[in-house]
Design a protein around this motif. Structure first.
Motif, PDB file in Angstrom:
ATOM      1  N   ALA A 167       0.379 -37.552   2.524  1.00  0.00           N
ATOM      2  CA  ALA A 167       0.946 -37.150   3.816  1.00  0.00           C
ATOM      3  C   ALA A 167       0.156 -37.777   4.961  1.00  0.00           C
ATOM      4  N   GLY A 168       0.832 -37.998   6.055  1.00  0.00           N
ATOM      5  CA  GLY A 168       0.187 -38.568   7.241  1.00  0.00           C
ATOM      6  C   GLY A 168      -0.461 -37.482   8.064  1.00  0.00           C
ATOM      7  N   THR A 169      -1.653 -37.089   7.689  1.00  0.00           N
ATOM      8  CA  THR A 169      -2.402 -36.097   8.457  1.00  0.00           C
ATOM      9  C   THR A 169      -3.312 -36.852   9.418  1.00  0.00           C
ATOM     10  N   ASN A 170      -3.087 -36.661  10.706  1.00  0.00           N
ATOM     11  CA  ASN A 170      -3.742 -37.473  11.720  1.00  0.00           C
ATOM     12  C   ASN A 170      -5.256 -37.489  11.614  1.00  0.00           C
ATOM     13  N   GLU A 195      -8.637 -43.007   6.567  1.00  0.00           N
ATOM     14  CA  GLU A 195      -7.653 -43.034   5.478  1.00  0.00           C
ATOM     15  C   GLU A 195      -6.362 -43.696   5.980  1.00  0.00           C
ATOM     16  N   TYR A 196      -6.464 -45.004   6.200  1.00  0.00           N
ATOM     17  CA  TYR A 196      -5.390 -45.747   6.856  1.00  0.00           C
ATOM     18  C   TYR A 196      -4.127 -45.886   6.019  1.00  0.00           C
ATOM     19  N   TRP A 197      -4.223 -45.697   4.702  1.00  0.00           N
ATOM     20  CA  TRP A 197      -3.015 -45.753   3.873  1.00  0.00           C
ATOM     21  C   TRP A 197      -2.014 -44.690   4.313  1.00  0.00           C
ATOM     22  N   ARG A 198      -2.505 -43.660   4.978  1.00  0.00           N
ATOM     23  CA  ARG A 198      -1.633 -42.573   5.440  1.00  0.00           C
ATOM     24  C   ARG A 198      -0.703 -43.014   6.571  1.00  0.00           C
ATOM     25  N   LEU A 199      -0.849 -44.238   7.056  1.00  0.00           N
ATOM     26  CA  LEU A 199       0.125 -44.787   8.009  1.00  0.00           C
ATOM     27  C   LEU A 199       1.344 -45.350   7.276  1.00  0.00           C
ATOM     28  N   ILE A 200       1.197 -45.593   5.961  1.00  0.00           N
ATOM     29  CA  ILE A 200       2.274 -46.174   5.159  1.00  0.00           C
ATOM     30  C   ILE A 200       2.893 -45.143   4.212  1.00  0.00           C
ATOM     31  N   THR A 201       2.065 -44.400   3.504  1.00  0.00           N
ATOM     32  CA  THR A 201       2.570 -43.517   2.445  1.00  0.00           C
ATOM     33  C   THR A 201       3.546 -42.444   2.910  1.00  0.00           C
ATOM     34  N   PRO A 202       3.426 -41.912   4.129  1.00  0.00           N
ATOM     35  CA  PRO A 202       4.410 -40.881   4.525  1.00  0.00           C
ATOM     36  C   PRO A 202       5.850 -41.383   4.536  1.00  0.00           C
ATOM     37  N   ILE A 203       6.031 -42.692   4.663  1.00  0.00           N
ATOM     38  CA  ILE A 203       7.379 -43.274   4.692  1.00  0.00           C
ATOM     39  C   ILE A 203       8.104 -42.999   3.370  1.00  0.00           C
ATOM     40  N   PHE A 204       7.339 -42.810   2.304  1.00  0.00           N
ATOM     41  CA  PHE A 204       7.927 -42.728   0.969  1.00  0.00           C
ATOM     42  C   PHE A 204       7.918 -41.333   0.358  1.00  0.00           C
ATOM     43  N   ILE A 205       7.447 -40.326   1.094  1.00  0.00           N
ATOM     44  CA  ILE A 205       7.434 -38.979   0.514  1.00  0.00           C
ATOM     45  C   ILE A 205       8.225 -38.011   1.387  1.00  0.00           C
ATOM     46  N   ALA A 256       6.153 -45.986  13.908  1.00  0.00           N
ATOM     47  CA  ALA A 256       6.416 -44.557  14.163  1.00  0.00           C
ATOM     48  C   ALA A 256       5.187 -43.717  13.838  1.00  0.00           C
ATOM     49  N   ASN A 257       4.515 -44.051  12.735  1.00  0.00           N
ATOM     50  CA  ASN A 257       3.339 -43.270  12.324  1.00  0.00           C
ATOM     51  C   ASN A 257       2.142 -43.518  13.231  1.00  0.00           C
ATOM     52  N   ILE A 258       1.985 -44.733  13.754  1.00  0.00           N
ATOM     53  CA  ILE A 258       0.909 -45.004  14.717  1.00  0.00           C
ATOM     54  C   ILE A 258       1.151 -44.223  15.998  1.00  0.00           C
ATOM     55  N   ALA A 259       2.384 -44.195  16.476  1.00  0.00           N
ATOM     56  CA  ALA A 259       2.704 -43.413  17.679  1.00  0.00           C
ATOM     57  C   ALA A 259       2.429 -41.934  17.442  1.00  0.00           C
ATOM     58  N   THR A 260       2.799 -41.445  16.261  1.00  0.00           N
ATOM     59  CA  THR A 260       2.526 -40.041  15.921  1.00  0.00           C
ATOM     60  C   THR A 260       1.028 -39.784  15.929  1.00  0.00           C
ATOM     61  N   LEU A 261       0.264 -40.703  15.396  1.00  0.00           N
ATOM     62  CA  LEU A 261      -1.199 -40.578  15.389  1.00  0.00           C
ATOM     63  C   LEU A 261      -1.743 -40.525  16.811  1.00  0.00           C
ATOM     64  N   MET A 262      -1.218 -41.354  17.683  1.00  0.00           N
ATOM     65  CA  MET A 262      -1.749 -41.448  19.042  1.00  0.00           C
ATOM     66  C   MET A 262      -1.317 -40.289  19.943  1.00  0.00           C
ATOM     67  N   ILE A 263      -0.159 -39.704  19.674  1.00  0.00           N
ATOM     68  CA  ILE A 263       0.400 -38.700  20.590  1.00  0.00           C
ATOM     69  C   ILE A 263       0.253 -37.269  20.082  1.00  0.00           C
ATOM     70  N   LYS A 264       0.414 -37.076  18.804  1.00  0.00           N
ATOM     71  CA  LYS A 264       0.356 -35.718  18.245  1.00  0.00           C
ATOM     72  C   LYS A 264      -1.094 -35.278  18.045  1.00  0.00           C
ATOM     73  N   THR A 276       0.592 -33.076  10.640  1.00  0.00           N
ATOM     74  CA  THR A 276       0.927 -33.728   9.376  1.00  0.00           C
ATOM     75  C   THR A 276       2.393 -34.138   9.412  1.00  0.00           C
ATOM     76  N   HIS A 277       2.658 -35.377   8.998  1.00  0.00           N
ATOM     77  CA  HIS A 277       4.022 -35.901   9.047  1.00  0.00           C
ATOM     78  C   HIS A 277       4.346 -36.643   7.763  1.00  0.00           C
ATOM     79  N   ILE A 278       5.617 -36.553   7.381  1.00  0.00           N
ATOM     80  CA  ILE A 278       6.120 -37.223   6.177  1.00  0.00           C
ATOM     81  C   ILE A 278       7.556 -37.660   6.424  1.00  0.00           C
ATOM     82  N   GLY A 279       8.053 -38.543   5.580  1.00  0.00           N
ATOM     83  CA  GLY A 279       9.461 -38.900   5.595  1.00  0.00           C
ATOM     84  C   GLY A 279       9.728 -40.300   6.104  1.00  0.00           C
ATOM     85  N   ALA A 280      10.908 -40.784   5.782  1.00  0.00           N
ATOM     86  CA  ALA A 280      11.324 -42.146   6.106  1.00  0.00           C
ATOM     87  C   ALA A 280      12.087 -42.233   7.425  1.00  0.00           C
ATOM     88  N   SER A 281      12.191 -41.146   8.145  1.00  0.00           N
ATOM     89  CA  SER A 281      13.035 -41.138   9.343  1.00  0.00           C
ATOM     90  C   SER A 281      12.615 -42.171  10.378  1.00  0.00           C
TER      91      SER A 281
END
Length: 165
Positions: A12-15, A22-32, A73-81, A86-91
């Motif tokens: 999961a993409g936990t900021n 744990e930079y892989w978390r910028l990619i892996t949330p796309i697939f779960i 999308a995940n970088i923006a979430t990291l910077m703003i949230k 925690t974020h997940i999904g391919a949206s």
């Protein structure tokens, strides 16, 4: 619930974890995903809007654009949230595909048949509007996925002619 909580916690993409390296978390949330409805909706969107764009871009460029939009999308979430968000999904990546379509419509108007424009514009508009009315949605991820896809689409159009049939 996710079948393996430890695996979910690792992917999961936990900021705060991303901020700690744990930079892989910028990619892996796309697939779960955690809910069947969530994966169903994203899969349905990908099945509807992915094939034509994949044919127009080619497999490799399509994959790069899809993952690149999700990462944006995940970088923006990291910077703003907040840090513990925690974020997940391919949206975000799905919205990125919409952004690429919008770039094509704006910068290469003749690449898409009229009926394609009639379908894509209302779907994008409805999807953006629904983002604000759906519970537990990463609004930042959706909007910045769209923006990332638009930017990626603009860059692609600088180097590649895209045509839909």
């Amino acid at each position: 619930m996710f079948p393996n909580q430890e695996l979910f916690s690792t992917l999961a993409g936990t900021n705060i974890y991303i901020l700690n390296g744990e930079y892989w978390r910028l990619i892996t949330p796309i697939f779960i995903h955690v809910a069947f409805a969530h994966v169903l909706f994203n899969s349905f969107s990908l099945i509807l809007f992915g094939p034509a764009l994949e044919r127009a871009l080619g497999k490799g460029l399509f994959i790069i654009a899809y993952i690149g939009s999700g990462i944006g999308a995940n970088i923006a979430t990291l910077m703003i949230k907040p840090p513990y968000y925690t974020h997940i999904g391919a949206s975000g990546a799905i919205f990125g595909l919409f952004g690429i379509y919008l770039a094509v419509l704006l910068f290469n108007k003749h690449a898409m048949p009229f009926y394609g424009k009639q379908v894509i514009l209302p779907i994008v508009a409805i999807s953006v509007i629904m983002t604000f009315f759906s519970p537990n949605v990463n609004i930042i991820g959706h909007l910045f996925g769209l923006a990332s896809g638009f930017i990626i689409g603009r860059i692609i159009l600088q180097f590649k002619s895209i045509h839909f049939h």
